[in-house]
Design an enzyme around this catalytic site. Structure first.
Site, PDB file in Angstrom:
ATOM      1  N   ALA A   7       0.851  -1.296   0.077  1.00 43.52           N
ATOM      2  CA  ALA A   7       0.009  -0.052   0.077  1.00 43.52           C
ATOM      3  C   ALA A   7       0.964   1.302   0.172  1.00 43.52           C
ATOM      4  CB  ALA A   7      -1.107  -0.086   1.300  1.00 43.52           C
ATOM      5  N   SER A   9       2.845   4.282  -2.569  1.00 45.23           N
ATOM      6  CA  SER A   9       2.238   4.903  -3.603  1.00 45.23           C
ATOM      7  C   SER A   9       1.875   4.257  -4.893  1.00 45.23           C
ATOM      8  CB  SER A   9       3.187   6.326  -4.064  1.00 45.23           C
ATOM      9  OG  SER A   9       4.475   5.651  -4.343  1.00 45.23           O
ATOM     10  N   ASN A 104      10.678  -1.425  -9.205  1.00 41.41           N
ATOM     11  CA  ASN A 104      11.753  -0.470  -9.727  1.00 41.41           C
ATOM     12  C   ASN A 104      13.153  -1.431  -9.952  1.00 41.41           C
ATOM     13  OD1 ASN A 104      11.431   1.997 -11.048  1.00 41.41           O
ATOM     14  ND2 ASN A 104      12.048   3.048  -8.800  1.00 41.41           N
ATOM     15  N   LYS A 182      15.515   1.001 -18.400  1.00 42.96           N
ATOM     16  CA  LYS A 182      14.953   1.929 -17.233  1.00 42.96           C
ATOM     17  C   LYS A 182      16.007   1.918 -16.164  1.00 42.96           C
ATOM     18  CE  LYS A 182      11.213   3.623 -14.737  1.00 42.96           C
ATOM     19  NZ  LYS A 182      11.392   2.849 -13.440  1.00 42.96           N
ATOM     20  N   ASN A 186      17.539   5.147 -14.106  1.00 43.12           N
ATOM     21  CA  ASN A 186      17.415   5.336 -12.907  1.00 43.12           C
ATOM     22  C   ASN A 186      19.036   5.729 -12.093  1.00 43.12           C
ATOM     23  OD1 ASN A 186      14.714   3.217 -12.493  1.00 43.12           O
ATOM     24  ND2 ASN A 186      14.707   5.399 -12.177  1.00 43.12           N
ATOM     25  N   ASN A 190      18.518   8.962 -10.178  1.00 40.81           N
ATOM     26  CA  ASN A 190      18.350   8.618  -8.590  1.00 40.81           C
ATOM     27  C   ASN A 190      19.575   8.895  -7.740  1.00 40.81           C
ATOM     28  OD1 ASN A 190      16.068   7.602 -10.415  1.00 40.81           O
ATOM     29  ND2 ASN A 190      15.516   6.369  -8.659  1.00 40.81           N
ATOM     30  N   ASN A 200      14.709  16.204 -10.081  1.00 39.81           N
ATOM     31  CA  ASN A 200      15.358  15.282 -11.453  1.00 39.81           C
ATOM     32  C   ASN A 200      16.077  16.496 -12.285  1.00 39.81           C
ATOM     33  OD1 ASN A 200      14.416  13.040  -9.952  1.00 39.81           O
ATOM     34  ND2 ASN A 200      13.064  12.731 -11.829  1.00 39.81           N
ATOM     35  N   SER A 251      12.161   8.515  -6.860  1.00 42.12           N
ATOM     36  CA  SER A 251      11.651   7.603  -5.981  1.00 42.12           C
ATOM     37  C   SER A 251      12.592   7.693  -4.823  1.00 42.12           C
ATOM     38  CB  SER A 251      11.290   6.402  -6.484  1.00 42.12           C
ATOM     39  OG  SER A 251      12.352   5.879  -7.065  1.00 42.12           O
ATOM     40  N   GLU A 263      16.095   1.801  -2.980  1.00 40.43           N
ATOM     41  CA  GLU A 263      16.266   0.597  -3.777  1.00 40.43           C
ATOM     42  C   GLU A 263      17.654   0.492  -4.179  1.00 40.43           C
ATOM     43  OE1 GLU A 263      11.710  -0.146  -5.136  1.00 40.43           O
ATOM     44  OE2 GLU A 263      12.438   1.448  -5.909  1.00 40.43           O
TER      45      GLU A 263
HETATM   46  O1  KPL Z   1      11.859   6.275 -12.218  1.00 41.40           O
HETATM   47  C1  KPL Z   1      12.056   7.189 -11.569  1.00 41.40           C
HETATM   48  C2  KPL Z   1      12.434   7.234 -10.306  1.00 41.40           C
HETATM   49  O2  KPL Z   1      12.227   8.183  -9.709  1.00 41.40           O
HETATM   50  O3  KPL Z   1      12.503   6.226  -9.667  1.00 41.40           O
HETATM   51  C3  KPL Z   1      12.558   8.481 -12.525  1.00 41.40           C
HETATM   52  C4  KPL Z   1      12.389   8.169 -14.018  1.00 41.40           C
HETATM   53  C5  KPL Z   1      13.882   8.863 -12.293  1.00 41.40           C
HETATM   54  C6  KPL Z   1      11.517   9.705 -12.306  1.00 41.40           C
HETATM   55  O4  KPL Z   1      11.566  10.289 -11.210  1.00 41.40           O
END
Ligand code: KPL
Length: 304
Positions: A7, A9, A104, A182, A186, A190, A200, A251, A263
């Protein structure tokens, strides 16, 4: 019945959209304390989108409060929590259940695939969402969800229920390629948002000359995975994401601000391990991962 595990986001966002589309959903929360918190809000969640608030009733359970079999499971926990969370539910999974992983990074998906004999689908989600309170999610940016079977099996029929009105999704024949790209995005965004506590959009100005060097190493890493990507394409993708999400907090930065574990092990950690396994020397990536670990350790969010 669709069960959503987690639960946070993303779990709330999926629950809200599926319930709004009229689908039967059970949201599985961590424990009885979380269950009671939901009871106090009358088992209602709020979806906030473009300033509008939608109140949505939601059916809540804990993983152990029921024993009914689970046919369709959507796992929306953080990557570092997902294996344990799925293990807890494993006895309830039907032999022909289908599991959709929204995590992610990379690494947690493979751990779950190795655990289960059922069909496990991977997804890459680009929606932006954050929680104002435990039962209130803000949908900050609409994205697209790419879904695929890493073993190349065709898409299961139940996904057709998630039509475009509720979840904008596409079937991807090569979901691992999507997840690797992806992951590279990240890795390039990140860590800097955490090290410099920035949005970002401010990453290029903080990362400066290191960013193109890092992108070129990430490019080598993708090539070592046999992924076809044109020399400038990765850099263009990364800069396009930076621009499109310029005002967002990544994130990882959201996790740090909330005092939650990040993560990292499934983003730069997975990238570094894969580089080593492929015999690649990627000093910029390694140094970024080390700086990030040290920074998180000083915040009490990483154990070295
Ligand atoms: O996937 C993302 C994350 O924050 O984990 C990005 C692409 C950087 C967008 O905020």
């Amino acid at each position: 019945m669709l069960h959503i595990l987690g639960a946070g986001s993303l779990g709330l966002l999926w629950a809200a959209r599926l319930i709004q589309a009229g689908l039967p959903v059970t949201l599985l929360v961590r424990d009885t304390a979380a269950r009671q918190h939901w009871q106090q809000t009358g088992d209602q969640m709020t979806l906030e989108y473009q300033g509008q608030h939608h109140q949505i009733p939601v059916h809540i359970e804990t993983p152990d409060s029921h024993t009914s079999p689970i046919q369709h499971l959507i796992v929306a926990t953080k990557s570092h929590a997902s294996l344990q969370a799925v293990q807890r539910l494993q006895p309830r999974l039907c032999a022909d259940a289908s599991i959709l992983l929204l995590q992610n990074g990379l690494g947690s998906q493979q751990q779950i695939s190795a655990l289960l004999s059922q069909q496990v689908l991977y997804a890459s989600v680009t929606d932006g969402a954050w929680r104002r309170t435990p039962c209130h999610v803000v949908w900050a940016g609409k994205g697209v969800t790419q879904i695929g079977d890493p073993r190349g099996l065709p898409f299961p029929n139940w996904l057709s229920a998630l039509h475009g009105d509720c979840i904008d999704w596409q079937w991807q024949a090569d979901i691992l390629q999507v997840l690797w790209v992806k992951l590279a995005i990240n890795c390039a965004i990140n860590p800097y948002t955490v090290l410099h506590d920035c949005r970002n959009g401010d990453v290029p100005q903080h990362a400066r000359a290191e960013l193109p060097l890092l992108i070129s190493e990430l490019q080598q890493l993708l090539r070592a995975q046999n992924l076809e990507i044109e020399p400038d394409a990765l850099s263009e993708r990364i800069h396009a994401v930076i621009q499109a999400t310029a005002n967002n907090s990544s994130s990882m930065r959201q996790d740090v601000h909330a005092g939650r574990p990040t993560e990292i092990d499934y983003i730069t950690g997975f990238a570094c391990n894969s580089a080593m396994a492929a015999g690649l020397h990627l000093p910029v990536l390694m140094s970024l991962h080390t700086r990030l670990k040290t920074h998180l350790a000083t915040l009490g969010l990483y154990q070295q």
